[in-house]
Design an enzyme around this catalytic site. Structure first.
Site: not given
Length: 304
Positions: A22, A170
């Site tokens: 999106n 991460y």
């Protein structure tokens, strides 16, 4: 030759599922595929945002709810896709979070490892049999140059329960993306139809840095024109990995510029740690145990 969207072949008749589509890199990846004729599914957590994104894309675009922080949602999304599509040509594992404060997913996994790696691992395993019969089908998983930064697979504390470093967590998740791709490709090679490829966007101007500490975020904002490239350019390695007929299974695509920060997509090398077969095999086994998902392709034996 500098590879751009103009070199992307037509994708008519192909079905592409893009996670996190999106906004940012995922949106540009979905847009590029749809404009070349693919039927594109935006697999997103917020379906209202997904619908608004779909309205901005010219082509055959639909929305599927997918929350990678929940294995229940991953299973529901896979079931929804299976009910709608008899085949999938491209699965683009793009969605991700970066440098989040210490949090856990609904299943108790560290947020970055659970979202970036385990959620995509489970989704791929649940959809793979829709790709296996399709010649030229591909699984493209988006990693990061962050897989090199203070990164290792911490089997003794995968969920960072004893201590937490948002940067190292991460790095672990992005290293896991690569190790998953390489192990998956070995398993797929015997089938001869589907390939697994990885890509990274360099340093791209997206909202992924929203969880970066404030001082670093201000520095990034100030240096954005120098260090980063637009999201459309950052999506090019993924688009090339997904569509270029010359791509080989197990390759890794990134920008061709200095330190792979920006530029046109080309094959690049990942860190030496990412090619460790023993760690790849162990990570795969642990990921199966944590997600409860078993793949329809088995491990490559020594005799093979």
């Amino acid at each position: 030759m500098k590879w751009t969207e103009q070199q992307m072949p037509r994708q008519d008749g192909r079905v592409a599922v893009v996670t996190g589509a999106n906004t940012g890199l995922g949106f540009e990846t979905a847009r590029g595929l749809a404009e070349r004729g693919a039927a594109v599914v935006l697999a997103v957590r917020d379906t209202e945002k997904g619908k608004r994104a779909a309205a901005r894309i010219n082509g055959d675009v639909s929305v599927q709810e997918l929350d990678l922080t929940s294995l229940e949602s991953v299973r529901a999304a896979a079931a929804g896709l299976r009910a709608t599509y008899p085949r999938i040509d491209l699965l683009i594992n793009n969605a991700g979070v970066m440098y989040t404060p210490k949090q856990v997913t609904r299943d108790g996994f560290e947020m970055q490892f659970g979202t970036n790696h385990l959620g995509h691992f489970a989704l791929t395993g649940l959809l793979l049999d829709l790709l296996l019969p399709v010649p030229g089908s591909r699984v493209v998983t988006v990693s990061s140059t962050g897989h090199r930064i203070n990164a290792a697979i911490h089997f003794d504390d995968l969920q960072w329960e004893r201590s937490y470093s948002r940067i190292a967590a991460y790095g672990q998740s992005k290293l896991a993306n690569l190790m998953f791709t390489y192990e998956l490709q070995r398993r797929l090679a015997a089938h001869g139809t589907t390939t697994a490829v990885a890509a990274h966007p360099g340093i791209s101007d997206t909202d992924l840095v929203r969880n970066t500490p404030a001082v670093a975020r201000r520095l990034i904002t100030w240096l954005t024109p120098v260090l980063t490239q637009p999201a459309a350019a950052g999506a090019l390695p993924t688009l090339r990995a997904a569509t270029d007929p010359s791509v080989l299974g197990g390759q890794y695509y990134g920008p061709d510029g200095l330190a792979e920060r920006r530029g046109y997509p080309r094959p690049v090398a990942s860190s030496p740690d990412s090619y460790d077969l023993t760690v790849q095999h162990r990570l795969w086994a642990v990921s199966e145990d944590l997600t409860g998902v078993r793949f329809p392709v088995g491990p490559v034996t020594a005799a093979a």
